[in-house]
Write a protein that holds these residues in place. Structure first.
Motif, PDB file in Angstrom:
ATOM      1  N   ASN A 172       0.831  -1.216   0.000  1.00  0.00           N
ATOM      2  CA  ASN A 172       0.000   0.000   0.000  1.00  0.00           C
ATOM      3  C   ASN A 172       0.864   1.266   0.000  1.00  0.00           C
ATOM      4  O   ASN A 172       0.591   2.232  -0.711  1.00  0.00           O
ATOM      5  N   LEU A 173       1.917   1.237   0.814  1.00  0.00           N
ATOM      6  CA  LEU A 173       2.798   2.402   0.884  1.00  0.00           C
ATOM      7  C   LEU A 173       3.536   2.618  -0.435  1.00  0.00           C
ATOM      8  O   LEU A 173       3.701   3.749  -0.897  1.00  0.00           O
ATOM      9  N   ALA A 174       3.983   1.514  -1.039  1.00  0.00           N
ATOM     10  CA  ALA A 174       4.680   1.628  -2.325  1.00  0.00           C
ATOM     11  C   ALA A 174       3.732   2.095  -3.426  1.00  0.00           C
ATOM     12  O   ALA A 174       4.103   2.910  -4.283  1.00  0.00           O
ATOM     13  N   ARG A 175       2.499   1.584  -3.419  1.00  0.00           N
ATOM     14  CA  ARG A 175       1.516   2.030  -4.413  1.00  0.00           C
ATOM     15  C   ARG A 175       1.207   3.521  -4.228  1.00  0.00           C
ATOM     16  O   ARG A 175       1.030   4.258  -5.209  1.00  0.00           O
ATOM     17  N   ALA A 176       1.151   3.963  -2.983  1.00  0.00           N
ATOM     18  CA  ALA A 176       0.916   5.386  -2.724  1.00  0.00           C
ATOM     19  C   ALA A 176       2.063   6.233  -3.272  1.00  0.00           C
ATOM     20  O   ALA A 176       1.842   7.296  -3.865  1.00  0.00           O
ATOM     21  N   ARG A 177       3.277   5.749  -3.088  1.00  0.00           N
ATOM     22  CA  ARG A 177       4.426   6.496  -3.596  1.00  0.00           C
ATOM     23  C   ARG A 177       4.386   6.579  -5.120  1.00  0.00           C
ATOM     24  O   ARG A 177       4.634   7.646  -5.698  1.00  0.00           O
ATOM     25  N   ALA A 178       4.087   5.454  -5.772  1.00  0.00           N
ATOM     26  CA  ALA A 178       4.013   5.443  -7.237  1.00  0.00           C
ATOM     27  C   ALA A 178       2.904   6.375  -7.728  1.00  0.00           C
ATOM     28  O   ALA A 178       3.081   7.107  -8.711  1.00  0.00           O
ATOM     29  N   ALA A 179       1.761   6.361  -7.044  1.00  0.00           N
ATOM     30  CA  ALA A 179       0.658   7.238  -7.439  1.00  0.00           C
ATOM     31  C   ALA A 179       1.040   8.704  -7.271  1.00  0.00           C
ATOM     32  O   ALA A 179       0.711   9.554  -8.109  1.00  0.00           O
ATOM     33  N   ILE A 181       4.028   9.975  -7.484  1.00  0.00           N
ATOM     34  CA  ILE A 181       5.016  10.343  -8.499  1.00  0.00           C
ATOM     35  C   ILE A 181       4.336  10.748  -9.799  1.00  0.00           C
ATOM     36  O   ILE A 181       4.768  11.691 -10.475  1.00  0.00           O
ATOM     37  N   VAL A 182       3.264  10.048 -10.172  1.00  0.00           N
ATOM     38  CA  VAL A 182       2.573  10.360 -11.432  1.00  0.00           C
ATOM     39  C   VAL A 182       1.475  11.413 -11.243  1.00  0.00           C
ATOM     40  O   VAL A 182       0.703  11.678 -12.155  1.00  0.00           O
ATOM     41  N   GLY A 183       1.404  12.005 -10.052  1.00  0.00           N
ATOM     42  CA  GLY A 183       0.469  13.096  -9.823  1.00  0.00           C
ATOM     43  C   GLY A 183      -0.908  12.698  -9.338  1.00  0.00           C
ATOM     44  O   GLY A 183      -1.792  13.548  -9.239  1.00  0.00           O
ATOM     45  N   GLU A 184      -1.103  11.437  -9.017  1.00  0.00           N
ATOM     46  CA  GLU A 184      -2.414  10.985  -8.524  1.00  0.00           C
ATOM     47  C   GLU A 184      -2.428  11.072  -6.998  1.00  0.00           C
ATOM     48  O   GLU A 184      -2.436  10.063  -6.289  1.00  0.00           O
ATOM     49  N   GLN A 185      -2.425  12.305  -6.497  1.00  0.00           N
ATOM     50  CA  GLN A 185      -2.302  12.513  -5.061  1.00  0.00           C
ATOM     51  C   GLN A 185      -3.512  11.996  -4.283  1.00  0.00           C
ATOM     52  O   GLN A 185      -3.378  11.506  -3.162  1.00  0.00           O
ATOM     53  N   ALA A 186      -4.698  12.122  -4.864  1.00  0.00           N
ATOM     54  CA  ALA A 186      -5.901  11.647  -4.166  1.00  0.00           C
ATOM     55  C   ALA A 186      -5.831  10.138  -3.943  1.00  0.00           C
ATOM     56  O   ALA A 186      -6.184   9.633  -2.864  1.00  0.00           O
ATOM     57  N   LEU A 187      -5.390   9.390  -4.962  1.00  0.00           N
ATOM     58  CA  LEU A 187      -5.226   7.941  -4.802  1.00  0.00           C
ATOM     59  C   LEU A 187      -4.166   7.635  -3.760  1.00  0.00           C
ATOM     60  O   LEU A 187      -4.341   6.720  -2.932  1.00  0.00           O
ATOM     61  N   ALA A 188      -3.095   8.381  -3.779  1.00  0.00           N
ATOM     62  CA  ALA A 188      -2.024   8.151  -2.806  1.00  0.00           C
ATOM     63  C   ALA A 188      -2.540   8.330  -1.379  1.00  0.00           C
ATOM     64  O   ALA A 188      -2.269   7.509  -0.494  1.00  0.00           O
ATOM     65  N   VAL A 189      -3.303   9.401  -1.145  1.00  0.00           N
ATOM     66  CA  VAL A 189      -3.829   9.653   0.203  1.00  0.00           C
ATOM     67  C   VAL A 189      -4.824   8.566   0.601  1.00  0.00           C
ATOM     68  O   VAL A 189      -4.846   8.110   1.758  1.00  0.00           O
ATOM     69  N   GLY A 217       3.114  14.824   1.718  1.00  0.00           N
ATOM     70  CA  GLY A 217       2.919  16.196   2.180  1.00  0.00           C
ATOM     71  C   GLY A 217       3.937  17.146   1.558  1.00  0.00           C
ATOM     72  O   GLY A 217       3.600  18.266   1.152  1.00  0.00           O
ATOM     73  N   GLN A 218       5.195  16.689   1.461  1.00  0.00           N
ATOM     74  CA  GLN A 218       6.226  17.493   0.801  1.00  0.00           C
ATOM     75  C   GLN A 218       5.868  17.725  -0.664  1.00  0.00           C
ATOM     76  O   GLN A 218       6.028  18.835  -1.191  1.00  0.00           O
ATOM     77  N   ALA A 219       5.406  16.653  -1.336  1.00  0.00           N
ATOM     78  CA  ALA A 219       5.034  16.777  -2.752  1.00  0.00           C
ATOM     79  C   ALA A 219       3.882  17.767  -2.919  1.00  0.00           C
ATOM     80  O   ALA A 219       3.881  18.588  -3.837  1.00  0.00           O
ATOM     81  N   ALA A 220       2.904  17.701  -2.022  1.00  0.00           N
ATOM     82  CA  ALA A 220       1.770  18.621  -2.101  1.00  0.00           C
ATOM     83  C   ALA A 220       2.208  20.066  -1.850  1.00  0.00           C
ATOM     84  O   ALA A 220       1.707  21.003  -2.468  1.00  0.00           O
ATOM     85  N   LEU A 221       3.170  20.235  -0.952  1.00  0.00           N
ATOM     86  CA  LEU A 221       3.683  21.571  -0.663  1.00  0.00           C
ATOM     87  C   LEU A 221       4.410  22.143  -1.873  1.00  0.00           C
ATOM     88  O   LEU A 221       4.333  23.348  -2.157  1.00  0.00           O
ATOM     89  N   ALA A 222       5.114  21.267  -2.620  1.00  0.00           N
ATOM     90  CA  ALA A 222       5.897  21.728  -3.769  1.00  0.00           C
ATOM     91  C   ALA A 222       5.030  21.970  -4.996  1.00  0.00           C
ATOM     92  O   ALA A 222       5.277  22.909  -5.765  1.00  0.00           O
ATOM     93  N   THR A 223       4.006  21.125  -5.204  1.00  0.00           N
ATOM     94  CA  THR A 223       3.239  21.184  -6.460  1.00  0.00           C
ATOM     95  C   THR A 223       1.922  21.938  -6.342  1.00  0.00           C
ATOM     96  O   THR A 223       1.340  22.303  -7.354  1.00  0.00           O
ATOM     97  N   LYS A 224       1.434  22.148  -5.116  1.00  0.00           N
ATOM     98  CA  LYS A 224       0.155  22.845  -4.894  1.00  0.00           C
ATOM     99  C   LYS A 224      -0.968  22.236  -5.749  1.00  0.00           C
ATOM    100  O   LYS A 224      -1.492  22.879  -6.661  1.00  0.00           O
ATOM    101  N   PRO A 225      -1.351  20.960  -5.503  1.00  0.00           N
ATOM    102  CA  PRO A 225      -2.397  20.333  -6.322  1.00  0.00           C
ATOM    103  C   PRO A 225      -3.721  21.084  -6.197  1.00  0.00           C
ATOM    104  O   PRO A 225      -4.043  21.635  -5.137  1.00  0.00           O
TER     105      PRO A 225
END
Length: 535
Positions: A172-179, A181-189, A217-225
């Motif tokens: 689950n954690l690895a799938r969240a990381r992969a999601a 990376i490709v910008g699918e933040q909602a799936l990751a959360v 959280g870092q990715a969201a801070l950097a990309t502002k989804p």
């Protein structure tokens, strides 16, 4: 006579024996592989793909694969995996081919099924897929990584055993990381939220989950989804809360009488609080920023403080108008051995942009001691900021003049290595001085131009620049009716660079002297290219 007593050439080979022979040969080739082999890793990967296709066909045939055959495939898959692990760091010249060969191992397990003779077979197969997916993530292929994770998840989704639950959490954690990376933040959360019950039984699991919340959280801070549900502050706060839970639930002691183990959470807490401070600072919530920093310092102390903490604290203090605290934060940052020079210079620029030149000398001295290798470059940046923020007032211009003429400051620019910085400093003061001259602040203009000559070397290449300075100083003192001084400067200009401009200006000085009480007088400003007449 029994069939078993027949000579070998009359015995019936077991079903699909050729497949096992071929698979054993390819696995042996991988085990023996080195860079001098004629067989390339790409060829080995292609052979394994062909064998996987044949095995899948055999498994779906009417005869299928018997239990003994499946166990042998499992043994060969483990040999293949171990060979890949042994050679992961040196033998394979192609990392992509290596990943393809590695992935063949869990694919073989999947085709062979889950023999009852293999303990924890689902968790082992899923773990191989998980680790292969991580390799694909490292290679920048989140699509292939996600495919591995999706093949593994059904194997352990029932979470019947502790091993299954541990592997499912990792997946689950690895799938969240992969999601992510490709910008699918909602799936990751969503995947992280789904992982909470799996992580609850293990402090290490809670720590791993906190790390992923921090990462996203870092990715969201950097990309502002754009999705308002993906809030960096909420994700970082969740990570911090998980750290508190992990710290409150130490692992059961492994030996009688030993102290319960607690995962090392300091690094995660530190990063959570740092990035929460960044998020609050970007929102211009200066008090919130300072609260985050205060909590971080209380929890973790000042000993190993990350330099960004002091820099953010300085910005927040300046934003809230607390100049006394800002000065203390600047001093703390300058004393931090981990702080890079560029960060110290940036901090000094920010501080002086708010305080002006009055505090420049103290800051410059500290900065010069701090930036031993690039003191001149640092001084230029700081002094430029002082000049930019000083405005046109005569009082502050005098402060600048005193600052740049201090022998300790001038000494920073000594040596041929600082030629560029010295020229930049001269140009900065020249520009400032001529601006005052055109504004008819002749006394200030003359002072700044004269100070700029401290940064002009006496070599042949600088003759024209020195002559320009003397000519402008002559003009300033003519305008101030200091004719003796004007004569001195034009004489110096002639010594440095005798030419028609000096001769012309000498005439102007003479005319000025005899017509001092007249209704008009003429002042000439000579530069490298033009003559401007002021009436």
């Amino acid at each position: 006579m029994k069939i078993s007593e027949l000579s070998p050439e009359y015995r019936q080979p077991p079903p699909h024996a050729g497949l096992l022979t071929d698979l054993n040969r390819v696995v042996a080739d991988v085990e023996a592989f080195d860079t001098s082999d004629s067989s390339s890793p790409e060829k080995l990967a292609a052979d394994l793909r062909r064998l996987l296709t044949n095995l899948a066909s055999a498994a779906s045939s009417s005869s299928g694969l018997d239990g003994a055959f499946r166990v042998k495939v499992w043994h060969l898959a483990f040999r293949l995996w171990n060979a890949c692990v042994d050679r992961a760091n040196h033998s394979f010249p192609s990392r992509v081919a290596e990943a393809e060969i590695r992935q063949a191992a869990p694919e073989l397990l999947l085709v062979a099924g889950l023999p009852e003779d293999i303990p924890d077979a689902p968790a082992k197969a899923a773990s191989f897929f998980h680790r292969t997916g991580l390799v694909w993530l490292d290679l920048g292929r989140p699509d292939l990584a996600s495919a591995c994770f999706e093949k593994a998840t059904p194997l352990v989704s029932a979470a019947d055993t502790e091993g299954d639950r541990a592997v499912l959490l990792d997946l689950n954690l690895a799938r969240a990381r992969a999601a992510s990376i490709v910008g699918e933040q909602a799936l990751a959360v969503a995947l992280l939220s789904r992982s909470k019950p799996l992580a609850a039984s293990s402090p290490e699991g809670v720590k791993a989950l906190a790390e992923e919340y921090l990462r996203i959280g870092q990715a969201a801070l950097a990309t502002k989804p754009p999705d308002p549900a993906i809030d960096a502050s909420s994700l970082l706060t969740e990570a911090l809360d998980l750290c508190e839970k992990a710290a409150a639930s130490p692992t059961t002691p492994t030996t009688p009488g030993s102290t319960p183990a607690t995962p090392n959470l300091q690094g995660i807490k530190d990063q959570c609080l740092r990035f929460l401070a960044v998020e609050r600072l970007e929102a211009k919530d200066y008090e919130g920023t300072l609260r985050c920093i205060s909590v971080r310092r209380t929890l973790l102390g000042l000993g190993e403080e990350h330099p960004s903490i002091g820099f953010m604290a300085l910005r927040a203090c300046l934003g809230s108008g607390n100049m006394a605290e800002a000065e203390r934060e600047l001093e703390t940052l300058m004393a931090n051995a981990r702080a890079p020079d560029f960060l110290c210079v940036s901090a000094a620029e920010l501080y002086l942009a708010s305080t002006g030149p009055d505090a420049a000398f103290k800051v410059l001295n500290v900065l010069a001691a701090r930036c031993c290798a690039g003191a001149a470059a640092a001084a230029v940046r700081v002094l430029k900021k002082v000049v930019e923020t000083a405005g046109g007032g005569t009082g502050r211009a005098r402060v600048i003049a005193e600052l740049v003429s201090d022998e300790r400051v001038v000494k920073l620019f000594d040596g041929p290595a600082n030629t560029h910085e010295r020229n930049t400093m001269h140009a900065l003061l020249w520009t400032c001085g001529t601006e005052h001259f055109h504004a008819k602040n002749y006394e200030i203009g003359a002072d700044l131009i004269e100070r700029s000559m401290l940064y002009v070397s006496r070599d042949e290449e600088s003759r024209s620049r020195r002559a320009d300075c003397f000519r402008v100083l002559c003009l300033c003192h003519m305008a101030l009716r200091h004719l003796d001084r004007a004569q001195e400067f034009i004489t110096e200009a002639e010594k440095v660079e005798p030419n028609i401009r000096c001769a012309f200006l000498k005439v102007i000085v003479s005319v000025h002297a005899v017509s001092l009480e007249g209704p008009h007088f003429c002042v000439a400003l000579l530069t490298n290219t033009d003559i401007y007449f002021l009436v």
